[in-house]
Scaffold this motif. Sequence first.
Motif, short mmCIF file in Angstrom:
data_model
loop_
_atom_site.label_atom_id
_atom_site.label_comp_id
_atom_site.label_asym_id
_atom_site.label_seq_id
_atom_site.Cartn_x
_atom_site.Cartn_y
_atom_site.Cartn_z
N SER A 44 1.15 -1.23 0.39
CA SER A 44 -0.17 -0.06 0.32
C SER A 44 1.07 0.95 -0.22
O SER A 44 0.43 2.45 0.20
CB SER A 44 -0.83 0.13 0.94
OG SER A 44 -0.06 0.06 3.18
N ARG A 54 -4.78 3.68 -6.21
CA ARG A 54 -5.73 2.83 -5.68
C ARG A 54 -7.11 2.70 -5.85
O ARG A 54 -7.83 3.87 -5.30
CB ARG A 54 -5.26 1.98 -5.06
CG ARG A 54 -5.49 2.84 -3.54
CD ARG A 54 -4.37 1.98 -2.10
NE ARG A 54 -5.57 1.09 -2.00
CZ ARG A 54 -4.91 0.15 -1.19
NH1 ARG A 54 -3.21 0.62 -0.28
NH2 ARG A 54 -5.21 -0.85 -0.48
N ASP A 56 -9.74 -0.56 -3.81
CA ASP A 56 -10.08 -1.50 -3.37
C ASP A 56 -11.34 -2.34 -3.58
O ASP A 56 -12.34 -0.96 -3.67
CB ASP A 56 -9.66 -1.76 -2.18
CG ASP A 56 -8.13 -1.03 -2.04
OD1 ASP A 56 -7.28 -1.32 -2.63
OD2 ASP A 56 -8.18 -0.09 -1.35
N THR A 66 -5.10 -0.71 -9.43
CA THR A 66 -3.89 -0.24 -9.09
C THR A 66 -3.21 0.92 -10.27
O THR A 66 -2.97 0.06 -10.99
CB THR A 66 -2.32 -0.35 -8.31
OG1 THR A 66 -3.66 -1.08 -6.89
CG2 THR A 66 -1.48 0.52 -8.00
#
Length: 116
Positions: A44, A54, A56, A66
């Motif tokens: 991260s 990014r 998620d 990403t």
Amino acid sequence: MKYLYTNARRMGNKQKELETCVCLQGYDLIGITERWWDSSYDWSVEMEGYRLFRKDRQGRQGGGITLYINDQLECMELHLGMDEELTESLWVRIKGRAGAGDIIVRVCYRPPDQGD
């Protein structure tokens, strides 16, 4: 502009390999889908010389997208107001050089079980 795109299918054990490849090739953009980051990996954090964008997966295991952009490039993430829950996508605008237009980059992933 030099770029790399990869579908990582679990990124954790591939960190050193990607860092070496990036160092040797000097990419400006690096797009990664299905990276499956979790708390057991230190992915991260930004790679040196790159800005990290990014997205998620929310409420589901795995996935994630990403985009690393060379920090020499002026850029900003775009939020287009579309229903972003339908797709895993990330949009970034890169400011063009003098006399050139901006570049918009999209990294997206469509899971194989997703309908049309």
